[in-house]
Scaffold this motif. Sequence first.
Motif, PDB file in Angstrom:
ATOM      1  N   PRO A  64       0.840  -1.203   0.000  1.00 14.88           N
ATOM      2  CA  PRO A  64       0.000   0.000   0.000  1.00 14.88           C
ATOM      3  C   PRO A  64       0.868   1.244   0.000  1.00 14.88           C
ATOM      4  O   PRO A  64       1.983   1.237   0.523  1.00 14.88           O
ATOM      5  N   GLY A  65       0.372   2.317  -0.612  1.00 16.85           N
ATOM      6  CA  GLY A  65       1.151   3.545  -0.695  1.00 16.85           C
ATOM      7  C   GLY A  65       0.434   4.580  -1.527  1.00 16.85           C
ATOM      8  O   GLY A  65      -0.801   4.532  -1.691  1.00 16.85           O
ATOM      9  N   PRO A  66       1.174   5.520  -2.109  1.00 21.69           N
ATOM     10  CA  PRO A  66       0.560   6.613  -2.867  1.00 21.69           C
ATOM     11  C   PRO A  66      -0.272   6.155  -4.062  1.00 21.69           C
ATOM     12  O   PRO A  66      -1.162   6.881  -4.509  1.00 21.69           O
ATOM     13  N   ALA A  67       0.005   4.964  -4.582  1.00 22.84           N
ATOM     14  CA  ALA A  67      -0.723   4.482  -5.757  1.00 22.84           C
ATOM     15  C   ALA A  67      -2.103   3.936  -5.411  1.00 22.84           C
ATOM     16  O   ALA A  67      -2.884   3.611  -6.320  1.00 22.84           O
ATOM     17  N   LEU A  68      -2.446   3.846  -4.129  1.00 19.13           N
ATOM     18  CA  LEU A  68      -3.691   3.189  -3.747  1.00 19.13           C
ATOM     19  C   LEU A  68      -4.921   3.857  -4.351  1.00 19.13           C
ATOM     20  O   LEU A  68      -5.832   3.169  -4.834  1.00 19.13           O
ATOM     21  N   HIS A  88     -14.248 -11.922  -6.789  1.00 15.86           N
ATOM     22  CA  HIS A  88     -13.364 -12.732  -5.942  1.00 15.86           C
ATOM     23  C   HIS A  88     -12.028 -11.999  -5.845  1.00 15.86           C
ATOM     24  O   HIS A  88     -11.300 -11.885  -6.833  1.00 15.86           O
ATOM     25  N   LEU A  89     -11.705 -11.499  -4.648  1.00 14.82           N
ATOM     26  CA  LEU A  89     -10.491 -10.716  -4.413  1.00 14.82           C
ATOM     27  C   LEU A  89      -9.412 -11.630  -3.839  1.00 14.82           C
ATOM     28  O   LEU A  89      -9.627 -12.286  -2.823  1.00 14.82           O
ATOM     29  N   HIS A  90      -8.236 -11.632  -4.483  1.00 14.30           N
ATOM     30  CA  HIS A  90      -7.149 -12.532  -4.088  1.00 14.30           C
ATOM     31  C   HIS A  90      -5.970 -11.759  -3.523  1.00 14.30           C
ATOM     32  O   HIS A  90      -5.378 -10.922  -4.206  1.00 14.30           O
ATOM     33  N   SER A  91      -5.621 -12.042  -2.279  1.00 14.13           N
ATOM     34  CA  SER A  91      -4.474 -11.510  -1.551  1.00 14.13           C
ATOM     35  C   SER A  91      -4.724 -10.084  -1.060  1.00 14.13           C
ATOM     36  O   SER A  91      -5.733  -9.456  -1.363  1.00 14.13           O
ATOM     37  N   ALA A  92      -3.742  -9.579  -0.280  1.00 18.76           N
ATOM     38  CA  ALA A  92      -3.962  -8.384   0.533  1.00 18.76           C
ATOM     39  C   ALA A  92      -4.253  -7.135  -0.286  1.00 18.76           C
ATOM     40  O   ALA A  92      -5.184  -6.382   0.031  1.00 18.76           O
ATOM     41  N   LYS A  93      -3.472  -6.883  -1.345  1.00 13.69           N
ATOM     42  CA  LYS A  93      -3.682  -5.629  -2.071  1.00 13.69           C
ATOM     43  C   LYS A  93      -5.019  -5.634  -2.808  1.00 13.69           C
ATOM     44  O   LYS A  93      -5.751  -4.625  -2.791  1.00 13.69           O
ATOM     45  N   ALA A  94      -5.373  -6.722  -3.453  1.00  9.68           N
ATOM     46  CA  ALA A  94      -6.684  -6.791  -4.100  1.00  9.68           C
ATOM     47  C   ALA A  94      -7.789  -6.701  -3.058  1.00  9.68           C
ATOM     48  O   ALA A  94      -8.838  -6.092  -3.300  1.00  9.68           O
ATOM     49  N   GLY A  95      -7.567  -7.289  -1.887  1.00  7.81           N
ATOM     50  CA  GLY A  95      -8.544  -7.187  -0.820  1.00  7.81           C
ATOM     51  C   GLY A  95      -8.720  -5.769  -0.329  1.00  7.81           C
ATOM     52  O   GLY A  95      -9.843  -5.343  -0.003  1.00  7.81           O
ATOM     53  N   LEU A  96      -7.633  -5.026  -0.280  1.00  3.82           N
ATOM     54  CA  LEU A  96      -7.694  -3.624   0.146  1.00  3.82           C
ATOM     55  C   LEU A  96      -8.367  -2.756  -0.905  1.00  3.82           C
ATOM     56  O   LEU A  96      -9.401  -2.113  -0.645  1.00  3.82           O
ATOM     57  N   ALA A  97      -7.823  -2.731  -2.116  1.00  7.21           N
ATOM     58  CA  ALA A  97      -8.366  -1.870  -3.170  1.00  7.21           C
ATOM     59  C   ALA A  97      -9.772  -2.303  -3.577  1.00  7.21           C
ATOM     60  O   ALA A  97     -10.648  -1.456  -3.805  1.00  7.21           O
ATOM     61  N   GLY A  98      -9.998  -3.619  -3.656  1.00 10.31           N
ATOM     62  CA  GLY A  98     -11.300  -4.111  -4.083  1.00 10.31           C
ATOM     63  C   GLY A  98     -12.409  -3.784  -3.109  1.00 10.31           C
ATOM     64  O   GLY A  98     -13.496  -3.325  -3.502  1.00 10.31           O
ATOM     65  N   ARG A  99     -12.149  -3.973  -1.828  1.00  8.43           N
ATOM     66  CA  ARG A  99     -13.200  -3.683  -0.847  1.00  8.43           C
ATOM     67  C   ARG A  99     -13.451  -2.185  -0.714  1.00  8.43           C
ATOM     68  O   ARG A  99     -14.599  -1.758  -0.530  1.00  8.43           O
ATOM     69  N   LEU A 100     -12.389  -1.379  -0.824  1.00 17.31           N
ATOM     70  CA  LEU A 100     -12.594   0.075  -0.796  1.00 17.31           C
ATOM     71  C   LEU A 100     -13.395   0.542  -2.010  1.00 17.31           C
ATOM     72  O   LEU A 100     -14.208   1.460  -1.912  1.00 17.31           O
ATOM     73  N   ALA A 101     -13.175  -0.087  -3.164  1.00 16.93           N
ATOM     74  CA  ALA A 101     -13.863   0.332  -4.392  1.00 16.93           C
ATOM     75  C   ALA A 101     -15.317  -0.138  -4.415  1.00 16.93           C
ATOM     76  O   ALA A 101     -16.222   0.614  -4.800  1.00 16.93           O
ATOM     77  N   ILE A 102     -15.563  -1.377  -4.008  1.00 17.01           N
ATOM     78  CA  ILE A 102     -16.895  -1.975  -4.161  1.00 17.01           C
ATOM     79  C   ILE A 102     -17.775  -1.722  -2.939  1.00 17.01           C
ATOM     80  O   ILE A 102     -18.987  -1.499  -3.077  1.00 17.01           O
ATOM     81  N   ARG A 103     -17.198  -1.783  -1.742  1.00 15.57           N
ATOM     82  CA  ARG A 103     -17.905  -1.501  -0.487  1.00 15.57           C
ATOM     83  C   ARG A 103     -19.210  -2.281  -0.346  1.00 15.57           C
ATOM     84  O   ARG A 103     -20.230  -1.740   0.081  1.00 15.57           O
ATOM     85  N   GLY A 104     -19.148  -3.530  -0.756  1.00 17.19           N
ATOM     86  CA  GLY A 104     -20.300  -4.403  -0.550  1.00 17.19           C
ATOM     87  C   GLY A 104     -21.435  -4.236  -1.528  1.00 17.19           C
ATOM     88  O   GLY A 104     -22.496  -4.855  -1.365  1.00 17.19           O
ATOM     89  N   ARG A 105     -21.237  -3.440  -2.571  1.00 16.68           N
ATOM     90  CA  ARG A 105     -22.332  -3.220  -3.525  1.00 16.68           C
ATOM     91  C   ARG A 105     -22.529  -4.382  -4.490  1.00 16.68           C
ATOM     92  O   ARG A 105     -23.510  -4.418  -5.230  1.00 16.68           O
TER      93      ARG A 105
END
Length: 382
Positions: A64-68, A88-105
Amino acid sequence: MRGTILHLAQSSEAGVARVVTDLAAGQCATGDHVIVACPAAGTLPRTAARCGAEVVRWDAVRSPGPALAREVAGVRRIVGTVRADVVHLHSAKAGLAGRLAIRGRLPTVYQPHAWSFDAASAVLRAAAVRWERTGARWAHQVVCVSEGERTHGVALGIRSRYTVVRNGVDLEWCGPPEVSAREAARSRLGVAGTGPLAVCVARLCRQKGQDVLLDAWAEVEERMPRARLVLVGGGPERSVLAARASSTVRFAGAVVDPRDWYLAADLVVLASRWEAGLALAPLEAMACSRPVVVTDVPGAREFLPRRQVPSAVVPLEDPGALAAAMTRLLADPATSRALGEEARAHVRRHHDVRRVVERMYDVYDEASRVWAAGVHGPDEHL
């Protein structure tokens, strides 16, 4: 399912790439529209495309960093374009960016492939745990590959809807277990005529513990001068490891298909400091009839034949115990072959990748059910 499945992965090489490719292959064969979003580098774009998946470029870096912010925006664009039925989000970075982007929608499945906080420094570990607790509200299912991984998350307060789906192996890929396959593989790899051969297939990084393995190997060399060790994989620690390795250690680099190295080996070893359970490489080695030695990461014991655990599992960061376990197997080919045959039978019974694909459909159905019911957090009930 017969729908559109979007896999999002930052890591496009090694074990994560293999897991995503195996899932995509099975899902494409079932008739689903499978989309794999990942960085352009690495093996995953090629292997996913070969099995019939649509590949979409997602530019993301490991940490994680400025590119997030840009990575999150990239996920939003992809999700808005492909209209997936489940993500289906795989591993930490996809889990971070994916959940922030989708937020359960959308129905969202998160698979850590080892918890992010185990890789974090002492300073960042608390922040990583806090994020995983927060991010749990935006995952309708969290998939762990071992009961040990699930228990680890629960113990740190990550409250979610967990499902354990243990890793699987493509049994057709593993090839024949005959002695002739070993000699043929050694000939192809240029190691024919060498002595006892230990192989480690893993990214060259602190997690995988190759530094501990090299310390152990110095003891093995003293007892077995003809023995050889091959490190298969690329990664940030290569130059550091190469500087301390002896002449009996070979660096093979990253390979798309490590099967020949498993077949050539007398023993496959992995000295990980942490994993989600048992890494994919030892399972693949077992499927190729090779005995393994692994470290006692949470969940590792779940994957091995029960009677092999005492000899195959060694304490974390203990070069002496690792050296002793390797030496015992390398010095006793008959026992090694018997253990390898037992390991192959065990994997065939319990770790066929086709079962993983079937189980993942159950996970997707449950995630879709929870999403349709409008449940937003792990504390809510249907």
